[in-house]
Design an enzyme around this catalytic site. Structure first.
Site, PDB file in Angstrom:
ATOM      1  N   HIS A  18       0.815  -1.212   0.000  1.00 11.23           N
ATOM      2  CA  HIS A  18       0.000   0.000   0.000  1.00 11.23           C
ATOM      3  C   HIS A  18       0.851   1.265   0.000  1.00 11.23           C
ATOM      4  O   HIS A  18       0.409   2.298  -0.509  1.00 11.23           O
ATOM      5  CB  HIS A  18      -0.963  -0.027   1.185  1.00 11.23           C
ATOM      6  CG  HIS A  18      -2.032  -1.061   1.027  1.00 11.23           C
ATOM      7  ND1 HIS A  18      -2.658  -1.677   2.100  1.00 11.23           N
ATOM      8  CD2 HIS A  18      -2.590  -1.597  -0.092  1.00 11.23           C
ATOM      9  CE1 HIS A  18      -3.553  -2.529   1.648  1.00 11.23           C
ATOM     10  NE2 HIS A  18      -3.531  -2.509   0.322  1.00 11.23           N
ATOM     11  N   HIS A  41      -8.557  -7.331  -7.879  1.00 12.53           N
ATOM     12  CA  HIS A  41      -8.906  -8.267  -6.805  1.00 12.53           C
ATOM     13  C   HIS A  41      -9.117  -7.438  -5.537  1.00 12.53           C
ATOM     14  O   HIS A  41      -8.303  -7.439  -4.618  1.00 12.53           O
ATOM     15  CB  HIS A  41      -7.799  -9.301  -6.608  1.00 12.53           C
ATOM     16  CG  HIS A  41      -7.546 -10.165  -7.806  1.00 12.53           C
ATOM     17  ND1 HIS A  41      -6.855  -9.724  -8.918  1.00 12.53           N
ATOM     18  CD2 HIS A  41      -7.911 -11.443  -8.084  1.00 12.53           C
ATOM     19  CE1 HIS A  41      -6.783 -10.703  -9.812  1.00 12.53           C
ATOM     20  NE2 HIS A  41      -7.418 -11.750  -9.328  1.00 12.53           N
ATOM     21  N   GLU A 120     -14.283  -7.526  -7.840  1.00 14.24           N
ATOM     22  CA  GLU A 120     -14.175  -8.601  -6.849  1.00 14.24           C
ATOM     23  C   GLU A 120     -15.089  -9.750  -7.281  1.00 14.24           C
ATOM     24  O   GLU A 120     -16.271  -9.543  -7.566  1.00 14.24           O
ATOM     25  CB  GLU A 120     -14.571  -8.091  -5.469  1.00 14.24           C
ATOM     26  CG  GLU A 120     -14.646  -9.155  -4.396  1.00 14.24           C
ATOM     27  CD  GLU A 120     -13.357  -9.962  -4.255  1.00 14.24           C
ATOM     28  OE1 GLU A 120     -13.459 -11.203  -4.195  1.00 14.24           O
ATOM     29  OE2 GLU A 120     -12.266  -9.346  -4.218  1.00 14.24           O
ATOM     30  N   ASP A 145     -14.626 -11.656 -12.462  1.00 15.01           N
ATOM     31  CA  ASP A 145     -13.294 -12.239 -12.404  1.00 15.01           C
ATOM     32  C   ASP A 145     -12.276 -11.182 -12.814  1.00 15.01           C
ATOM     33  O   ASP A 145     -12.309 -10.672 -13.924  1.00 15.01           O
ATOM     34  CB  ASP A 145     -13.230 -13.435 -13.350  1.00 15.01           C
ATOM     35  CG  ASP A 145     -11.917 -14.200 -13.261  1.00 15.01           C
ATOM     36  OD1 ASP A 145     -10.909 -13.618 -12.790  1.00 15.01           O
ATOM     37  OD2 ASP A 145     -11.889 -15.373 -13.668  1.00 15.01           O
ATOM     38  N   GLY A 146     -11.365 -10.855 -11.889  1.00  8.61           N
ATOM     39  CA  GLY A 146     -10.393  -9.799 -12.155  1.00  8.61           C
ATOM     40  C   GLY A 146      -9.512 -10.075 -13.352  1.00  8.61           C
ATOM     41  O   GLY A 146      -9.081  -9.147 -14.050  1.00  8.61           O
ATOM     42  N   ASP A 166      -3.594  -7.871  -7.608  1.00  4.47           N
ATOM     43  CA  ASP A 166      -3.221  -8.382  -6.283  1.00  4.47           C
ATOM     44  C   ASP A 166      -4.010  -9.665  -6.011  1.00  4.47           C
ATOM     45  O   ASP A 166      -4.924  -9.683  -5.193  1.00  4.47           O
ATOM     46  CB  ASP A 166      -3.527  -7.297  -5.245  1.00  4.47           C
ATOM     47  CG  ASP A 166      -3.273  -7.756  -3.824  1.00  4.47           C
ATOM     48  OD1 ASP A 166      -2.508  -8.719  -3.634  1.00  4.47           O
ATOM     49  OD2 ASP A 166      -3.869  -7.161  -2.899  1.00  4.47           O
TER      50      ASP A 166
END
Length: 282
Positions: A18, A41, A120, A145-146, A166
């Protein structure tokens, strides 16, 4: 990995990831033109550090728990301030009770002209994320689905921005999906910034991943590795990495300032190292 992120929120890997995300967003804000963040994600956005899951592992104590009252030199402190301010915005008191996932962190840093696409796949998590951002016209939450989003949602109409990838690393082949997803996304949007998180748990798996990135033909790839301890006898999250494609010209220097400060706080056993390496140049 035991991946429900509630168990791991705010741990050392979250902190480092982050901080990198914050540095990238702060760079994008230097120009007035709007940008978009695509979080493939996204998770639930907000994590309760007093929850049963967070208390069971206590991982946040070795992550954000070590940062909130820490002292930094002037330069590192200035670079870390936007990240720490974002965390503080969820914790008005003296203690840390909530931790922002990447979508909430990104939203805190956006200006009025910027947008966030938070993706997500898990239905319950997507529902919580939608509730978190209900009524916020700058955020679009999608139950999707990312990996598919890397094709369908790029390039964004703003033509500026950042894609955070991620994945949970709870299935086999995640390193391969990272490389394939990046190649597909970069083909559609070669000018975007891409930030890819990965665990340093199985070191043998990281070697072909980095080799594949080098051989991908994608230019301007900076790789950061951050270990908190040497390789464990049993598989364990001993570190994490972040690959940044098209990094701002300022990023390497900023990371060389903040990573030593973070490593001093977060490393738990020697020898443990952090490193920056260009996997591909111009």
């Amino acid at each position: 990995m035991n991946y429900r992120h509630a168990y791991h929120a705010g741990n050392f890997a979250d902190v480092v990831k982050h901080v990198v995300l914050t540095l990238l967003l702060e760079y994008l804000k230097q120009k007035d033109k709007a940008f978009r963040v695509v979080d493939t994600h996204a998770g639930i956005g907000r994590y309760d550090l007093s929850s049963v899951e967070a208390q069971k592992t206590g991982e946040w104590l070795g992550g954000i728990g070590r940062l909130m009252d820490a002292s930094f030199d002037t330069r590192a402190g200035a670079l870390l301030a936007p990240y720490l301010d974002a965390v503080q915005s969820l914790n008005p008191g003296d203690s840390v009770k909530n931790y922002p996932g990447s979508p909430l962190l990104a939203r805190h840093l956006l200006r009025k002209q910027d947008r966030l696409s938070a993706i997500e796949l898990h239905p319950k998590d997507a529902a919580r994320l939608k509730a978190e951002f209900a009524g916020d016209f700058q955020v679009r939450v999608m139950e999707l689905d990312g990996w598919l989003a890397l094709g369908a949602h790029l390039p964004p109409k703003e033509k500026r921005g950042l894609v955070l990838i991620d994945p949970p690393f709870e299935e086999e082949g995640e390193f391969g999906r990272l490389v394939d997803g990046l190649i597909r996304a970069h083909r559609r949007w070669p000018g975007g910034i891409y930030a890819l998180w990965y665990p340093i748990k199985d070191r043998k798996a990281v070697i072909p991943f980095r080799k594949a990135l080098k051989q991908s033909g994608i230019p301007k790839i900076l790789d950061m590795e951050f270990e908190i301890r040497p390789a464990s006898l049993e598989p364990s999250l001993d570190g994490s990495g972040m690959v940044v494609v098209n990094p701002p010209f300022t990023l390497e220097g900023e990371l060389r300032t903040v990573l030593p400060a973070l490593h001093k706080l977060l490393a738990v056993e020697k020898p443990a190292h952090w490193s920056l390496e260009w996997l591909a140049g111009e």
